[in-house]
Scaffold this motif. Structure first.
Motif, PDB file in Angstrom:
ATOM      1  N   MET A 250       0.835  -1.214   0.000  1.00 15.18           N
ATOM      2  CA  MET A 250       0.000   0.000   0.000  1.00 15.18           C
ATOM      3  C   MET A 250       0.866   1.259   0.000  1.00 15.18           C
ATOM      4  SD  MET A 250      -3.081  -0.732  -0.243  1.00 15.18           S
ATOM      5  CE  MET A 250      -3.051  -2.324  -1.000  1.00 15.18           C
ATOM      6  N   ILE A 251       2.019   1.194   0.707  1.00  9.65           N
ATOM      7  CA  ILE A 251       2.899   2.356   0.770  1.00  9.65           C
ATOM      8  C   ILE A 251       3.539   2.599  -0.594  1.00  9.65           C
ATOM      9  CG2 ILE A 251       5.055   3.226   1.805  1.00  9.65           C
ATOM     10  CD1 ILE A 251       4.167   1.782   4.391  1.00  9.65           C
ATOM     11  N   PHE A 252       3.740   1.512  -1.347  1.00  9.15           N
ATOM     12  CA  PHE A 252       4.323   1.646  -2.687  1.00  9.15           C
ATOM     13  C   PHE A 252       3.317   2.172  -3.701  1.00  9.15           C
ATOM     14  CE2 PHE A 252       5.098  -0.165  -6.898  1.00  9.15           C
ATOM     15  CZ  PHE A 252       6.333   0.383  -7.172  1.00  9.15           C
ATOM     16  N   LEU A 253       2.042   1.873  -3.459  1.00 11.57           N
ATOM     17  CA  LEU A 253       1.009   2.123  -4.469  1.00 11.57           C
ATOM     18  C   LEU A 253       0.994   3.547  -5.055  1.00 11.57           C
ATOM     19  CD1 LEU A 253      -0.685  -0.049  -5.585  1.00 11.57           C
ATOM     20  CD2 LEU A 253      -2.576   0.677  -4.159  1.00 11.57           C
ATOM     21  N   PRO A 254       1.202   4.603  -4.250  1.00 13.54           N
ATOM     22  CA  PRO A 254       1.173   5.947  -4.843  1.00 13.54           C
ATOM     23  C   PRO A 254       2.131   6.130  -6.021  1.00 13.54           C
ATOM     24  CG  PRO A 254       1.140   6.119  -2.484  1.00 13.54           C
ATOM     25  CD  PRO A 254       1.330   4.664  -2.794  1.00 13.54           C
ATOM     26  N   TYR A 255       3.252   5.378  -6.022  1.00 15.08           N
ATOM     27  CA  TYR A 255       4.205   5.512  -7.126  1.00 15.08           C
ATOM     28  C   TYR A 255       3.574   5.115  -8.452  1.00 15.08           C
ATOM     29  CZ  TYR A 255       7.887   4.222 -10.351  1.00 15.08           C
ATOM     30  OH  TYR A 255       8.651   4.091 -11.479  1.00 15.08           O
ATOM     31  N   SER A 256       2.631   4.167  -8.399  1.00 15.80           N
ATOM     32  CA  SER A 256       2.107   3.612  -9.648  1.00 15.80           C
ATOM     33  C   SER A 256       1.116   4.546 -10.336  1.00 15.80           C
ATOM     34  CB  SER A 256       1.439   2.265  -9.380  1.00 15.80           C
ATOM     35  OG  SER A 256       0.257   2.461  -8.640  1.00 15.80           O
ATOM     36  N   ILE A 257       0.633   5.554  -9.647  1.00 13.23           N
ATOM     37  CA  ILE A 257      -0.364   6.409 -10.289  1.00 13.23           C
ATOM     38  C   ILE A 257       0.301   7.670 -10.849  1.00 13.23           C
ATOM     39  CG2 ILE A 257      -2.157   5.523  -8.748  1.00 13.23           C
ATOM     40  CD1 ILE A 257      -2.155   8.245  -7.437  1.00 13.23           C
ATOM     41  N   PRO A 258      -0.285   8.223 -11.915  1.00 12.83           N
ATOM     42  CA  PRO A 258       0.322   9.399 -12.539  1.00 12.83           C
ATOM     43  C   PRO A 258       0.453  10.563 -11.558  1.00 12.83           C
ATOM     44  CG  PRO A 258      -1.430   8.539 -13.916  1.00 12.83           C
ATOM     45  CD  PRO A 258      -1.491   7.791 -12.625  1.00 12.83           C
TER      46      PRO A 258
ATOM     47  N   TRP B 279       4.604  11.762  -0.487  1.00  9.00           N
ATOM     48  CA  TRP B 279       3.579  10.713  -0.568  1.00  9.00           C
ATOM     49  C   TRP B 279       3.788   9.852  -1.810  1.00  9.00           C
ATOM     50  CZ3 TRP B 279      -0.495   9.968  -4.137  1.00  9.00           C
ATOM     51  CH2 TRP B 279      -1.448   9.026  -3.750  1.00  9.00           C
TER      52      TRP B 279
ATOM     53  N   GLY C 112       7.414   5.574  -1.194  1.00 12.56           N
ATOM     54  CA  GLY C 112       7.206   4.134  -1.325  1.00 12.56           C
ATOM     55  C   GLY C 112       8.152   3.504  -2.330  1.00 12.56           C
ATOM     56  N   TYR C 113       8.417   4.209  -3.399  1.00 10.95           N
ATOM     57  CA  TYR C 113       9.337   3.723  -4.434  1.00 10.95           C
ATOM     58  C   TYR C 113      10.740   3.585  -3.864  1.00 10.95           C
ATOM     59  CZ  TYR C 113      11.964   3.960  -8.883  1.00 10.95           C
ATOM     60  OH  TYR C 113      12.812   3.737  -9.938  1.00 10.95           O
TER      61      TYR C 113
END
Lengths: 300, 320
Positions: B133-141, B190, B194-195
């Protein structure tokens, strides 16, 4: 290697940790972080269900309004302005798969070339590559725009796809990985058996390079899908926009005319939610690959 | 050894594929191998020349000219650079980016390191779920991430007013002139922490666990193991994320560009050097000056990163 050690510790450690009560503090810390990282997702998921009235009525921002209307909002999203949103998603997919996929092919070839051949000028070329890793790619957008506009290529899909093929960091990752993962002896053995260079590459080296290929593919597709500055500069026809520039456009429209923009706000919110769903799903389902792959540059 | 084998194979192959009558010399074989190597690199090489080398040179060339409505384009040598480095808009952008990096980069590295170290120790289902979940923000534009936070900051739809109101306080305005610095800091942290955390986490997983056992037998505490073994062993990964962060923040564009529309007045079109270059080129059609700014920015980033890597070379950096 990373995956196996992670798996081993997964099986072994939980039993031991459960007995130690001092784990409560780290768990609370992680829990607090989790809330912080998830809150924007929660906000967008909840508010996608609201219409303009629900958004502005002053109810709780973190909970559903009286009327939960995902279907209605989705319907409006996909029909607004002749279904332009769907077109944007399609454009994003096109740019990401052609640009990102093409970049990966170039990275694989070049990485293999750098890692497994000795030739004159190799050191120099590799130094140029390392230099390129450090060049901020946004600094290239304006000159590339002027160059392409002289070729009458701006405001076409090629203006976004062609510059997206450039991925120096991908080549670097691929080279570092291939150097260790494909033994020279194996290539020599293939050559002794009479395989040509290309056949050796496809049948011997490529299968061994697969983890790196998947990582670079994932990273370059995501980078192209998420790109904003390049398409923003290159495209003026909104029919060619990827979803990032499209939603940015809606957002600037909605902000500039406060009254008339109220219906756009709910479109922006549900449009953002829909656009991140494929990315979130692909990252969650491919986690086995990216978790090991992202660290390739840092592990030796 | 491998080199010799290559030559021998090269000879063998050259004689069969090319079907020459006389056996090839070693030099010929080596040259052929080299040509094949170049062939593999060529497709990327062409893209590199066309979309990296050419734009850089072209930007430099353009930056030496100035075009006026009357009188056309003139060669002005480094006038544009002189203008840029005495232009208050450009300088304030540079100052902002430096100030921002100075706060953001240490903060981000500390946070991602703390999370990675914690997740390296706590191995439960909950911790694994949190890592994802902490990584997830990296995946969005970045655009979407910024819009999401823009909404959370907003007085109209955001939860801040509600939360602070419950305690009888007024909500801070992260889009206002005073706090927009922190508003942006939060968005970037944010999205990227995570990345970086995953890179550090993977490096930690690569450490041989027998080292910890040995240290524990020698009487080392958990803190000592963390600070004296774990952190030094992931120096390469720390350097990698530092360089990423440096390259990323110096070319800051998308977040302030998107927040501009929500934060009317607190973010101008010259907020960062990149935004200023964009404004000059696309709003004012001043491509020569825009190119000068772009080129200076690229050059400054390149030199900063290069010097940084040179200074840390002794410790063994990731680009070697």
């Amino acid at each position: 290697m990373t995956t196996t050690s992670a798996k081993a510790s997964r099986n072994a450690r939980p039993v031991a940790t459960r007995q130690r009560p001092r784990n409560i503090v780290p768990h609370l810390f992680i829990g607090a972080l989790l809330v912080y990282f998830v809150i924007p997702f929660w906000w967008i998921a909840v508010n996608s269900s609201k219409d303009a009235a629900g958004l502005f009525s002053g109810g709780s921002a973190l909970w559903f309004a009286g009327r939960v209307d995902y279907i209605g909002n989705l319907h409006e999203l996909f029909t607004y302005n002749g279904g332009i949103y769907l077109r944007w998603i399609g454009n994003s997919a096109l740019y990401a798969f052609v640009g990102g996929g093409g970049a990966t092919v170039l990275c694989v070839l070049a990485g293999y070339g750098f890692a497994k051949f000795k030739f004159r000028g190799r050191q120099l070329a590799f130094s140029a590559l390392l230099g390129a890793v450090m060049v901020p790619l946004t600094a290239l957008v304006i000159p590339t725009f002027i160059m392409l506009s002289q070729l009458h290529l701006t405001n076409t899909i090629w203006a976004v796809i062609l510059p997206s093929l450039l991925s120096p960091f991908g080549v670097y990752l691929m080279t570092v990985y291939t150097r260790d993962a494909v033994p020279d002896e194996l290539i020599d053995a293939a050559a002794v058996d009479g395989a040509g260079d290309f056949r050796t590459f496809v049948q011997v080296a490529l299968p061994l390079m697969r983890p790196a290929v998947v990582t670079v593919l994932l990273l370059s597709i995501v980078a192209t899908w998420n790109n904003y500055f390049l398409p923003l500069a290159m495209l003026s026809d909104s029919k060619l926009f990827p979803v990032t520039v499209g939603i940015g456009l809606w957002q600037s429209l909605a902000s500039s005319n406060n009254g008339g923009g109220t219906s756009l706000w709910s479109l922006i919110i549900i449009g953002s939610l829909v656009s991140i769903i494929p990315l979130v799903i692909s990252f969650l389902s491919l986690q086995r690959y990216w978790q090991g792959g992202l660290s390739m540059g840092s592990l030796k | 050894m491998a080199h010799q084998a290559t030559v021998v194979n090269g000879e063998a192959r050259a004689s069969t594929t090319a079907n020459t009558k006389a056996p090839c010399t070693r030099a010929q074989a080596r040259r052929r191998r080299g040509a094949v190597g170049w062939l593999f690199i060529a497709p990327f090489g062409i893209v590199f020349l066309v979309f990296l080398a050419a734009p850089l040179l072209y930007a430099f060339y353009l930056s030496l000219f100035r075009s006026a409505l009357i009188g056309g384009t003139h060669f002005v040598l480094f006038d544009n650079y002189a203008k840029a480095f005495s232009d208050p808009s450009f300088l304030s952008g540079i100052r902002f980016v430096i100030r921002f990096s100075a706060v953001l980069i240490p903060l981000q590295m500390l946070i991602s390191l703390a999370i990675a170290l914690m997740l390296d120790v706590v191995v439960t289902r909950f911790a694994r779920f949190s890592r994802l979940m902490i990584f997830l923000p990296y995946s969005i534009p970045v655009v979407i991430g910024t819009i999401m936070w823009g909404f959370l900051y907003s007085k109209n739809f955001g939860p801040l007013g509600e939360i602070f109101g419950r305690f009888g306080a007024t909500a801070p305005d992260f889009l206002g002139k005073d706090l927009v610095f922190f508003g942006l800091l939060n968005v970037v942290t944010w999205q990227w922490a995570g990345y970086y955390m995953i890179i550090l986490y993977a490096a930690l997983q690569g450490i041989d666990p027998t080292l910890y056992e040995a240290a524990r037998i020698d009487g080392a505490s958990t803190w000592q193991i963390t600070l004296r073994i774990k952190v030094p062993l992931i120096t390469n990964a720390l350097l990698l994320i530092l360089v990423f962060a440096l390259i990323g923040t110096l070319q800051f564009f998308t977040e302030p560009q998107v927040l501009r529309f929500l934060a009317a007045g607190s973010i101008g079109p010259d907020f960062t050097p990149n935004m200023y270059a964009y404004q000059q080129a696309f709003a004012l059609a001043n491509f020569n000056y825009g190119s000068a700014i772009s080129f200076s920015l690229g050059f400054v980033v390149f030199v900063c990163v290069y010097v940084f890597l040179f200074l840390t070379r002794k410790r063994g950096n990731f680009l070697s």
